[in-house]
Design a protein around this motif. Sequence first.
Motif, PDB file in Angstrom:
ATOM      1  N   GLN A 283      -2.203  77.979 -58.359  1.00 13.68           N
ATOM      2  CA  GLN A 283      -3.039  78.886 -59.078  1.00 13.68           C
ATOM      3  C   GLN A 283      -3.831  78.395 -60.505  1.00 13.68           C
ATOM      4  O   GLN A 283      -3.233  78.017 -60.256  1.00 13.68           O
ATOM      5  CB  GLN A 283      -2.381  80.633 -59.059  1.00 13.68           C
ATOM      6  CG  GLN A 283      -1.820  80.754 -58.327  1.00 13.68           C
ATOM      7  CD  GLN A 283      -0.899  82.004 -58.105  1.00 13.68           C
ATOM      8  OE1 GLN A 283      -0.226  81.631 -59.475  1.00 13.68           O
ATOM      9  NE2 GLN A 283      -0.732  83.164 -57.937  1.00 13.68           N
ATOM     10  N   LEU A 284      -5.134  78.422 -59.963  1.00 15.38           N
ATOM     11  CA  LEU A 284      -6.044  77.450 -61.186  1.00 15.38           C
ATOM     12  C   LEU A 284      -5.331  78.080 -62.542  1.00 15.38           C
ATOM     13  O   LEU A 284      -5.126  77.747 -63.143  1.00 15.38           O
ATOM     14  CB  LEU A 284      -7.174  77.880 -60.588  1.00 15.38           C
ATOM     15  CG  LEU A 284      -8.260  77.436 -60.484  1.00 15.38           C
ATOM     16  CD1 LEU A 284      -8.314  77.045 -58.777  1.00 15.38           C
ATOM     17  CD2 LEU A 284     -10.065  77.561 -59.818  1.00 15.38           C
ATOM     18  N   SER A 285      -5.258  79.661 -62.551  1.00 16.73           N
ATOM     19  CA  SER A 285      -5.064  79.828 -64.126  1.00 16.73           C
ATOM     20  C   SER A 285      -3.936  79.784 -64.617  1.00 16.73           C
ATOM     21  O   SER A 285      -3.450  79.897 -65.199  1.00 16.73           O
ATOM     22  CB  SER A 285      -4.978  81.580 -64.351  1.00 16.73           C
ATOM     23  OG  SER A 285      -6.512  81.822 -63.549  1.00 16.73           O
ATOM     24  N   ALA A 286      -2.399  79.264 -63.663  1.00 22.06           N
ATOM     25  CA  ALA A 286      -1.183  78.996 -63.889  1.00 22.06           C
ATOM     26  C   ALA A 286      -1.375  77.127 -64.783  1.00 22.06           C
ATOM     27  O   ALA A 286      -0.240  77.472 -65.509  1.00 22.06           O
ATOM     28  CB  ALA A 286      -0.876  78.487 -62.744  1.00 22.06           C
ATOM     29  N   ARG A 287      -2.653  76.576 -64.943  1.00 23.31           N
ATOM     30  CA  ARG A 287      -2.692  75.631 -65.241  1.00 23.31           C
ATOM     31  C   ARG A 287      -4.161  75.145 -65.953  1.00 23.31           C
ATOM     32  O   ARG A 287      -4.564  75.683 -65.553  1.00 23.31           O
ATOM     33  CB  ARG A 287      -2.120  74.134 -64.377  1.00 23.31           C
ATOM     34  CG  ARG A 287      -0.376  74.396 -63.981  1.00 23.31           C
ATOM     35  CD  ARG A 287       0.164  73.727 -62.436  1.00 23.31           C
ATOM     36  NE  ARG A 287       1.084  73.674 -62.545  1.00 23.31           N
ATOM     37  CZ  ARG A 287       1.504  74.839 -61.192  1.00 23.31           C
ATOM     38  NH1 ARG A 287      -0.232  75.594 -60.379  1.00 23.31           N
ATOM     39  NH2 ARG A 287       2.172  75.273 -61.033  1.00 23.31           N
ATOM     40  N   THR A 288      -3.716  74.728 -67.284  1.00 26.32           N
ATOM     41  CA  THR A 288      -5.521  73.822 -67.390  1.00 26.32           C
ATOM     42  C   THR A 288      -5.526  73.185 -65.727  1.00 26.32           C
ATOM     43  O   THR A 288      -5.233  72.307 -65.499  1.00 26.32           O
ATOM     44  CB  THR A 288      -5.405  73.882 -68.788  1.00 26.32           C
ATOM     45  OG1 THR A 288      -4.602  72.260 -68.608  1.00 26.32           O
ATOM     46  CG2 THR A 288      -4.515  73.976 -69.381  1.00 26.32           C
ATOM     47  N   PRO A 289      -7.090  72.487 -66.268  1.00 25.21           N
ATOM     48  CA  PRO A 289      -6.952  71.901 -65.540  1.00 25.21           C
ATOM     49  C   PRO A 289      -6.603  70.368 -64.857  1.00 25.21           C
ATOM     50  O   PRO A 289      -6.120  69.406 -64.685  1.00 25.21           O
ATOM     51  CB  PRO A 289      -8.843  71.233 -65.113  1.00 25.21           C
ATOM     52  CG  PRO A 289      -9.845  72.745 -66.017  1.00 25.21           C
ATOM     53  CD  PRO A 289      -8.429  72.921 -66.530  1.00 25.21           C
ATOM     54  N   THR A 290      -6.758  70.251 -66.530  1.00 23.66           N
ATOM     55  CA  THR A 290      -5.937  68.408 -67.057  1.00 23.66           C
ATOM     56  C   THR A 290      -4.774  68.535 -66.601  1.00 23.66           C
ATOM     57  O   THR A 290      -4.009  67.688 -66.067  1.00 23.66           O
ATOM     58  CB  THR A 290      -6.725  68.002 -68.468  1.00 23.66           C
ATOM     59  OG1 THR A 290      -6.307  69.184 -69.337  1.00 23.66           O
ATOM     60  CG2 THR A 290      -7.720  67.686 -68.638  1.00 23.66           C
ATOM     61  N   ALA A 291      -3.900  69.943 -66.845  1.00 25.26           N
ATOM     62  CA  ALA A 291      -2.067  69.617 -66.271  1.00 25.26           C
ATOM     63  C   ALA A 291      -1.912  69.714 -64.863  1.00 25.26           C
ATOM     64  O   ALA A 291      -1.314  69.451 -64.650  1.00 25.26           O
ATOM     65  CB  ALA A 291      -1.748  71.239 -67.252  1.00 25.26           C
ATOM     66  N   CYS A 292      -2.737  70.267 -64.041  1.00 21.66           N
ATOM     67  CA  CYS A 292      -3.093  70.019 -62.789  1.00 21.66           C
ATOM     68  C   CYS A 292      -3.219  69.029 -62.754  1.00 21.66           C
ATOM     69  O   CYS A 292      -2.262  68.496 -61.798  1.00 21.66           O
ATOM     70  CB  CYS A 292      -3.470  71.430 -61.992  1.00 21.66           C
ATOM     71  SG  CYS A 292      -3.683  71.494 -60.744  1.00 21.66           S
ATOM     72  N   ALA A 293      -3.871  68.386 -63.604  1.00 19.58           N
ATOM     73  CA  ALA A 293      -4.409  66.701 -62.257  1.00 19.58           C
ATOM     74  C   ALA A 293      -3.430  65.787 -62.974  1.00 19.58           C
ATOM     75  O   ALA A 293      -2.755  65.469 -62.177  1.00 19.58           O
ATOM     76  CB  ALA A 293      -5.274  66.125 -63.396  1.00 19.58           C
TER      77      ALA A 293
END
Length: 343
Positions: A65-75
Amino acid sequence: MKLGLQLGYWSAQPPTNHAELVAVAEEAGFDTVFTAEAWGSDAFTPLAWWGRETTRMRLGTSVVQLSARTPTACAMASLTLDHLSGGRHILGLGVSGPQVVEGWYGQKFPKPLARTREYIDIIRQVWARDAPVTSAGPHYPLPLSGEGTTGLGKPLKPIVHPLRADIPIMLGAEGPKNVALAAEICDGWLPIFYSPRLAPMYNEWLDEGFARPGARRSREDFEICATAQVVVTDDRASIMDLIKPHLALYMGGMGAEDTNFHADVYRRMGYAEVVDEVTRLFRSDRKDDAAKAVPDELVDDSAIVGDIDYVRKQIVAWEAAGVTMMVIGARSPEQIHEAAALL
């Protein structure tokens, strides 16, 4: 047609047989194993844990889920898993819904399409590692500045050099604009309740995305990985009864009463009255009655249940409709071997 194994997310307790299922799927020739998350177990940890025992299958999230992590954390999570798996990771993303985003993550839900576009742009900047990552926002401004900040934020590159600068991204999308966005900026689509009967409508949405300037893919190299219940049985009625509570939950209990993207899928299939009744019963805490209100034909629209000849014919129909991978949930090694034998 490829096969994927959907492990999903955990219920009240961790599952006890996922290691066995993953090993059998790898041996049986499955292309990908997927994990999911809702508001309990996360998707990355089980994928890394079970994926370490594989050497060939791709490791996908369906979805994080997008809101679970910032974009950089997800990357960061994705580039780490891609390294650990030798370049076998697929990042499946989804916006979830307002109940989860605002109620669980404490984030704002509006403008999901714009947020998705910005989120993916930042992720791809991280993986490309061409320059320090920046974003003008408005949803994920980098570096963050203004009132309430120190003003000391600095654009950064990832310390780790990604194994691949272009890890595949797939989007869990249900509405027309989101499906078109998947075709425009992603490498695949992850429909959760796909119906081959509606393929002309889906293709119209996808073609809109493929036709946009700068679209990444065309229909020829775009993946459609449809999660579906596929059960070979001579007792259709019993299996239908097992599937209906799951559909009633998603149709009547997932999301707000007037904002439920899963319910909207079935409205588009022509089941608006059924959706209203299931929602009414489910939200009145009559969950058993809600399941009974789901007709067999609704189950048939997004699941494949029947004897082996029927299932084989349906898989051919799904492939003809554009599905490139059937992503199935299996509870036993026997189900996995059964599915592999079908193809």
